[in-house]
Design a protein around this motif. Structure first.
Motif, PDB file in Angstrom:
ATOM      1  N   GLU A 112      14.641 -13.081  -5.381  1.00  0.00           N
ATOM      2  CA  GLU A 112      13.552 -12.840  -4.448  1.00  0.00           C
ATOM      3  C   GLU A 112      12.485 -11.761  -5.017  1.00  0.00           C
ATOM      4  N   LEU A 113      12.521 -11.379  -6.309  1.00  0.00           N
ATOM      5  CA  LEU A 113      11.571 -10.708  -6.861  1.00  0.00           C
ATOM      6  C   LEU A 113      10.488 -11.890  -7.399  1.00  0.00           C
ATOM      7  N   ASP A 114       9.111 -11.415  -7.403  1.00  0.00           N
ATOM      8  CA  ASP A 114       8.135 -12.264  -7.914  1.00  0.00           C
ATOM      9  C   ASP A 114       7.777 -12.179  -9.433  1.00  0.00           C
ATOM     10  N   PRO A 153       1.656  -7.253  -8.001  1.00  0.00           N
ATOM     11  CA  PRO A 153       0.626  -7.920  -8.378  1.00  0.00           C
ATOM     12  C   PRO A 153      -0.435  -7.074  -8.945  1.00  0.00           C
ATOM     13  N   GLU A 154      -0.693  -5.974  -8.647  1.00  0.00           N
ATOM     14  CA  GLU A 154      -1.756  -4.996  -9.317  1.00  0.00           C
ATOM     15  C   GLU A 154      -1.342  -4.408 -10.638  1.00  0.00           C
ATOM     16  N   PRO A 185      -0.352  -6.500 -18.207  1.00  0.00           N
ATOM     17  CA  PRO A 185       0.230  -7.847 -18.228  1.00  0.00           C
ATOM     18  C   PRO A 185       1.376  -8.059 -19.575  1.00  0.00           C
ATOM     19  N   ARG A 186       1.219  -6.963 -20.544  1.00  0.00           N
ATOM     20  CA  ARG A 186       2.053  -7.169 -21.575  1.00  0.00           C
ATOM     21  C   ARG A 186       2.856  -5.779 -21.750  1.00  0.00           C
ATOM     22  N   GLY A 188      -2.222   4.947 -18.935  1.00  0.00           N
ATOM     23  CA  GLY A 188      -2.031   6.407 -18.578  1.00  0.00           C
ATOM     24  C   GLY A 188      -1.368   6.477 -17.359  1.00  0.00           C
ATOM     25  N   ARG A 189      -0.429   7.624 -17.288  1.00  0.00           N
ATOM     26  CA  ARG A 189       0.651   7.982 -16.637  1.00  0.00           C
ATOM     27  C   ARG A 189       0.227   7.908 -15.042  1.00  0.00           C
ATOM     28  N   ALA A 190      -0.887   8.757 -14.888  1.00  0.00           N
ATOM     29  CA  ALA A 190      -1.303   8.840 -13.641  1.00  0.00           C
ATOM     30  C   ALA A 190      -1.560   7.681 -12.842  1.00  0.00           C
ATOM     31  N   ASP A 191      -2.329   6.633 -13.552  1.00  0.00           N
ATOM     32  CA  ASP A 191      -2.620   5.424 -12.987  1.00  0.00           C
ATOM     33  C   ASP A 191      -1.643   4.634 -12.609  1.00  0.00           C
ATOM     34  N   VAL A 192      -0.452   4.611 -13.291  1.00  0.00           N
ATOM     35  CA  VAL A 192       0.320   3.836 -13.256  1.00  0.00           C
ATOM     36  C   VAL A 192       1.590   4.426 -11.775  1.00  0.00           C
ATOM     37  N   GLU A 193       1.486   5.764 -11.739  1.00  0.00           N
ATOM     38  CA  GLU A 193       2.035   6.432 -10.605  1.00  0.00           C
ATOM     39  C   GLU A 193       1.111   6.071  -9.379  1.00  0.00           C
ATOM     40  N   GLU A 194      -0.016   5.875  -9.428  1.00  0.00           N
ATOM     41  CA  GLU A 194      -0.985   5.662  -8.242  1.00  0.00           C
ATOM     42  C   GLU A 194      -0.529   4.294  -7.594  1.00  0.00           C
ATOM     43  N   ILE A 195      -0.060   3.441  -8.755  1.00  0.00           N
ATOM     44  CA  ILE A 195       0.312   2.139  -8.338  1.00  0.00           C
ATOM     45  C   ILE A 195       1.517   1.842  -7.672  1.00  0.00           C
TER      46      ILE A 195
END
Length: 207
Positions: free
Chosen positions: A22-24, A51-52, A58-59, A67-74
C-alpha cells in the motif's frame, strides 16, 4: 510446508484478492525510501509526503546531495523525521558511492545500507524485484502468533518459521494478505472474530 498454513493463505486469497503493497512507488529506489519512512507511521501518511519528496529528489544522487533542512521540512509530518532524514541522505550516498546509484537486488546488499533492516529489504525485493521474501511487520508477527504459525516474537525467527510454513512463491503476497487482514479484521485492539473468515482455523478465536 504446512497444509494448515496453506489453507489459511487460501482463505485469505479469497478474502483479499487485491492485497498489495500500500505504499506508492514508481521505482525500486522510491519503494526503498517509502519503506524506510513507514517505520512507526502509517502508509497513508507516507503516501502524503512522498510525491513532493520524489518530485524534488527522484534519484539517489539527488537525495544524497540534498540540503538536510529541505528534506526535514518535507518529512516533518512524519514521526522521527530528523532521524529518517539522516537515514535517507546516508543510504542515498551509499548507493551512489558503492552501487553507482543503482539499486542492489540482494538482501545482504540492501541491509548494508543505513536504516535498512531485513523487513525493509524484503519489501523491496518482493515488490520491486519479484524476489520472494517474508516481511515481518507488526501485523505479520502478531497474526502469525495468533494463528499458531509461530511461537516466536523475534522477527528473524518469525521470518524463518513462515518460510518453512509456506511455499516460496507465496511468501511476498501472503504477507500482504496478513497485513490486509490485520488492518481490516484482526486488529490488535479489537479483533472482529465473528466476521473472521479464519475462525475455524484460528486456535485463539475469541482470545
Amino acid at each position: 510446508m504446512s497444509e494448515r498454513a496453506v489453507a489459511i493463505d487460501d482463505i485469505l486469497i479469497e478474502t483479499y484478492p487485491d492485497a498489495h503493497c500500500e505504499l506508492d512507488f514508481a521505482s525500486p529506489f522510491q519503494l526503498l525510501v517509502a519503506t524506510v519512512l513507514s517505520a512507526q507511521t502509517t502508509d497513508v501518511r507516507v503516501n502524503q509526503v512522498t510525491p513532493e519528496l520524489f518530485n524534488r529528489y527522484p534519484r539517489p544522487a539527488d537525495l544524497a546531495s540534498a540540503g538536510r533542512a529541505d528534506v526535514e521540512e518535507i518529512l516533518r509530518p512524519l514521526g522521527f523525521f530528523r532521524a529518517k532524514t539522516t537515514s535517507l541522505i546516508e543510504l542515498s550516498g551509499r548507493l551512489v558511492a558503492e552501487f553507482s546509484g543503482d539499486m542492489p537486488d540482494s538482501l545482504d546488499a540492501l541491509v548494508s545500507l543505513p536504516g535498512v533492516g531485513r523487513k525493509t529489504a524484503n519489501v523491496v525485493l518482493g515488490n520491486a524485484f519479484g524476489i520472494p521474501g517474508i516481511t515481518v511487520d507488526t501485523h505479520v508477527g502478531r497474526l502469525s502468533r495468533r494463528l499458531g504459525l509461530t511461537k516466536n516474537t523475534d522477527p528473524v525467527k518469525v521470518e524463518r518459521d513462515l518460510m518453512a510454513e509456506l511455499p516460496k512463491e507465496r511468501w511476498t503476497d501472503a504477507c500482504h494478505r496478513l497485513i490486509f487482514h490485520g488492518r481490516r479484521c484482526c486488529t490488535a485492539r479489537k479483533p472482529d472474530c465473528e466476521a473472521c473468515p479464519l475462525s475455524e482455523l484460528c486456535p485463539r478465536i475469541g482470545v
